[in-house]
Design an enzyme around this catalytic site. Structure first.
Site, mmCIF file in Angstrom:
data_model
loop_
_atom_site.group_PDB
_atom_site.id
_atom_site.type_symbol
_atom_site.label_atom_id
_atom_site.label_comp_id
_atom_site.label_asym_id
_atom_site.label_seq_id
_atom_site.Cartn_x
_atom_site.Cartn_y
_atom_site.Cartn_z
ATOM 1 N N ALA A 1 1.937 -31.686 11.275
ATOM 2 C CA ALA A 1 2.990 -31.008 10.505
ATOM 3 C C ALA A 1 2.756 -30.994 8.987
ATOM 4 O O ALA A 1 2.735 -29.915 8.380
ATOM 5 C CB ALA A 1 4.340 -31.619 10.866
ATOM 6 N N ARG B 1 2.397 -20.900 13.029
ATOM 7 C CA ARG B 1 2.895 -21.830 14.056
ATOM 8 C C ARG B 1 4.408 -22.006 13.864
ATOM 9 O O ARG B 1 4.872 -22.065 12.724
ATOM 10 C CB ARG B 1 2.176 -23.192 13.979
ATOM 11 C CG ARG B 1 0.686 -23.083 14.311
ATOM 12 C CD ARG B 1 0.056 -24.432 14.547
ATOM 13 N NE ARG B 1 0.468 -25.020 15.805
ATOM 14 C CZ ARG B 1 0.166 -26.269 16.172
ATOM 15 N NH1 ARG B 1 -0.522 -27.043 15.363
ATOM 16 N NH2 ARG B 1 0.547 -26.744 17.342
ATOM 17 N N GLN C 1 -5.685 -34.557 20.983
ATOM 18 C CA GLN C 1 -5.588 -35.083 19.610
ATOM 19 C C GLN C 1 -5.684 -36.612 19.599
ATOM 20 O O GLN C 1 -6.091 -37.202 18.604
ATOM 21 C CB GLN C 1 -4.260 -34.658 18.960
ATOM 22 C CG GLN C 1 -4.162 -33.190 18.595
ATOM 23 C CD GLN C 1 -3.535 -32.366 19.698
ATOM 24 O OE1 GLN C 1 -3.654 -32.704 20.879
ATOM 25 N NE2 GLN C 1 -2.891 -31.273 19.351
ATOM 26 N N ASP D 1 7.419 -33.227 14.369
ATOM 27 C CA ASP D 1 7.162 -31.923 13.744
ATOM 28 C C ASP D 1 8.418 -31.328 13.136
ATOM 29 O O ASP D 1 8.352 -30.492 12.232
ATOM 30 C CB ASP D 1 6.554 -30.947 14.749
ATOM 31 C CG ASP D 1 5.113 -31.309 14.992
ATOM 32 O OD1 ASP D 1 4.866 -32.264 15.737
ATOM 33 O OD2 ASP D 1 4.237 -30.678 14.376
ATOM 34 N N ASN E 1 8.309 -33.362 18.849
ATOM 35 C CA ASN E 1 6.940 -33.839 18.614
ATOM 36 C C ASN E 1 6.084 -33.379 19.788
ATOM 37 O O ASN E 1 6.581 -32.764 20.739
ATOM 38 C CB ASN E 1 6.917 -35.368 18.457
ATOM 39 C CG ASN E 1 5.569 -35.858 17.964
ATOM 40 O OD1 ASN E 1 5.034 -35.340 16.988
ATOM 41 N ND2 ASN E 1 4.984 -36.831 18.634
ATOM 42 N N LYS E 2 4.807 -33.693 19.719
ATOM 43 C CA LYS E 2 3.838 -33.262 20.731
ATOM 44 C C LYS E 2 4.348 -33.498 22.148
ATOM 45 O O LYS E 2 4.922 -34.545 22.431
ATOM 46 C CB LYS E 2 2.523 -34.012 20.484
ATOM 47 C CG LYS E 2 1.386 -33.700 21.420
ATOM 48 C CD LYS E 2 1.062 -32.234 21.476
ATOM 49 C CE LYS E 2 0.757 -31.622 20.120
ATOM 50 N NZ LYS E 2 0.737 -30.139 20.142
HETATM 51 O O1 MRU Z 1 -0.238 -29.436 17.696
HETATM 52 P P1 MRU Z 1 -0.452 -30.439 16.601
HETATM 53 O O2 MRU Z 1 -1.718 -31.204 16.757
HETATM 54 O O3 MRU Z 1 -0.296 -29.823 15.239
HETATM 55 O O4 MRU Z 1 0.752 -31.458 16.795
HETATM 56 C C1 MRU Z 1 0.885 -32.512 15.888
HETATM 57 C C2 MRU Z 1 1.917 -33.492 16.272
HETATM 58 O O5 MRU Z 1 2.628 -33.328 17.239
HETATM 59 C C3 MRU Z 1 2.102 -34.680 15.378
HETATM 60 O O6 MRU Z 1 2.596 -35.762 16.087
HETATM 61 C C4 MRU Z 1 3.116 -34.312 14.271
HETATM 62 O O7 MRU Z 1 2.716 -33.170 13.582
HETATM 63 C C5 MRU Z 1 3.336 -35.397 13.326
HETATM 64 S S1 MRU Z 1 1.891 -35.611 12.350
HETATM 65 C C6 MRU Z 1 2.095 -36.369 10.994
#
Ligand code: MRU
Length: 334
Positions: free
Chosen positions: A49, A88, A192, A233, A243-244
């Site tokens: 994010a 996004r 990730q 996010d 979040n993810k």
């Molecule tokens: O799809 P991504 O890799 O952008 O998703 C990222 C996440 O879900 C992280 O946990 C979130 O952005 C917090 S990062 C500081």
């Protein structure tokens, strides 16, 4: 060595570490083309994010450089803003950064606009570095003794301008002798965790292992994890946190087994315009991310796929939300 970064701005160019290639290859994308930065966000070459917000801010500044300005200025501002906003949908940091950039563009005279935009982008970047530092410091209070921590996705230097969010807490706790082991969920489908978090943990010498996401419940049930911490996010006004995908599963598991579940995020991730998590726009990804790895399919690409990239964890499942300001506790009032 720890010398790497998600994004840097140098001599009017943006340098992005291509996260789709990590950890096997460390390749940098060097560009002054805002469209290339927009693509990098879409392809997750830069992701996380806060890092998305920083990348978009630099992209905006580069798009509005004097040499690129011909035709109607107002139209150009709107077109660049809309293009970058469309990269996004879930991380609010993107919109937060772009709103700041648009405000500067609309409130500068033409002579100064270019410089003002670069200054604002650098400010967004350096503020994030500072917020990451504070998150780490504020998170230290959840470590009363040496702990085994489980985390999901990637929240470190690769996801931010600084040391990270949840990862900054882990790093700070490790430096204070408070981390025994980190379990990194691999984080399907784009890995990730097993690629990026592992890369960052290795660089810092923090003891860790990677596991498939579905192993987390067993680790939690069997008392192998003392606490779970993830990033976010977008956090709604009531504390519901996107979040993810897979984060919600973790929070439910933690509640069932009576283990603390924390979120760590900068203030820029809190969206007071969203009253609850129901208003958070969740991104859905392309089917091929689930049916193949790289270019190699491992199932039929004709199968229907359901691929949300994020989920929302209800506020009542979150033990605490660690921000750069303070460690908030339920019921959340930011
Ligand atoms: O799809 P991504 O890799 O952008 O998703 C990222 C996440 O879900 C992280 O946990 C979130 O952005 C917090 S990062 C500081």
């Amino acid at each position: 060595m720890q010398h790497y970064y998600a994004i840097e701005f140098h001599e009017d160019r943006v340098i992005i570490l291509d996260q789709t290639k990590l950890p096997l290859d460390e390749l940098y994308i060097v560009t002054d083309d805002y469209e290339r930065i927009a693509e990098a966000i879409e392809k997750l070459e830069v992701r996380g994010a806060p890092a998305i917000g920083i990348a978009a801010a630099y992209a905006f500044a580069l798009a509005m450089r004097k040499s690129k300005l011909n035709g109607d200025l107002r139209q150009r501002i709107d077109a660049v803003y809309e293009r970058l906003k469309a990269t996004r949908p879930t991380a609010v940091n993107l919109f937060w950064a772009l709103d700041r950039m648009k405000y500067v563009a609309e409130n500068s005279n033409l002579e100064e606009m270019s410089d003002n935009l670069i200054i604002e982008a650098v400010k967004i970047h350096s503020e994030d570095i500072e917020m990451c530092k504070r998150i780490g410091e504020n998170g230290l209070e959840i470590f009363s003794e040496k702990k085994r921590v489980l985390t999901h996705c990637n929240t470190g230097k690769l996801a931010t301008g600084g040391d990270g969010t949840a990862f900054s807490v882990i790093k700070k706790a490790f430096e204070n002798g408070m981390v025994k082991h980190v379990f990194a969920d691999e984080t399907r489908p784009l890995l990730q965790g097993s690629r990026l978090t592992a890369y960052e943990l290795e660089k810092l010498g923090i003891p860790f292992s990677i596991n498939v996401d579905s192993t987390a419940s067993v680790l939690i049930r069997d008392g192998m994890v003392d606490l779970v911490i993830t990033g976010a996010d977008r956090i709604a006004k009531n504390g519901d946190s996107a979040n993810k995908i897979g984060t919600y599963n973790l929070a439910v598991n933690c509640k069932f087994h009576n283990i603390p579940f924390y979120i760590a995020a900068p203030s820029s991730t809190i969206d007071l315009k969203c009253d609850t998590g129901n208003q958070i726009n969740i991104e859905y990804r392309e089917a091929n991310e689930l049916t193949s790895i790289g270019n190699k399919s491992f199932t039929k690409d004709t199968y229907n796929v359901f691929a949300p990239a994020f989920d929302v964890t209800p506020a009542e499942l979150i033990t605490g939300i660690i921000t750069d300001k303070e460690l908030y506790q339920y019921p959340y009032k930011f």
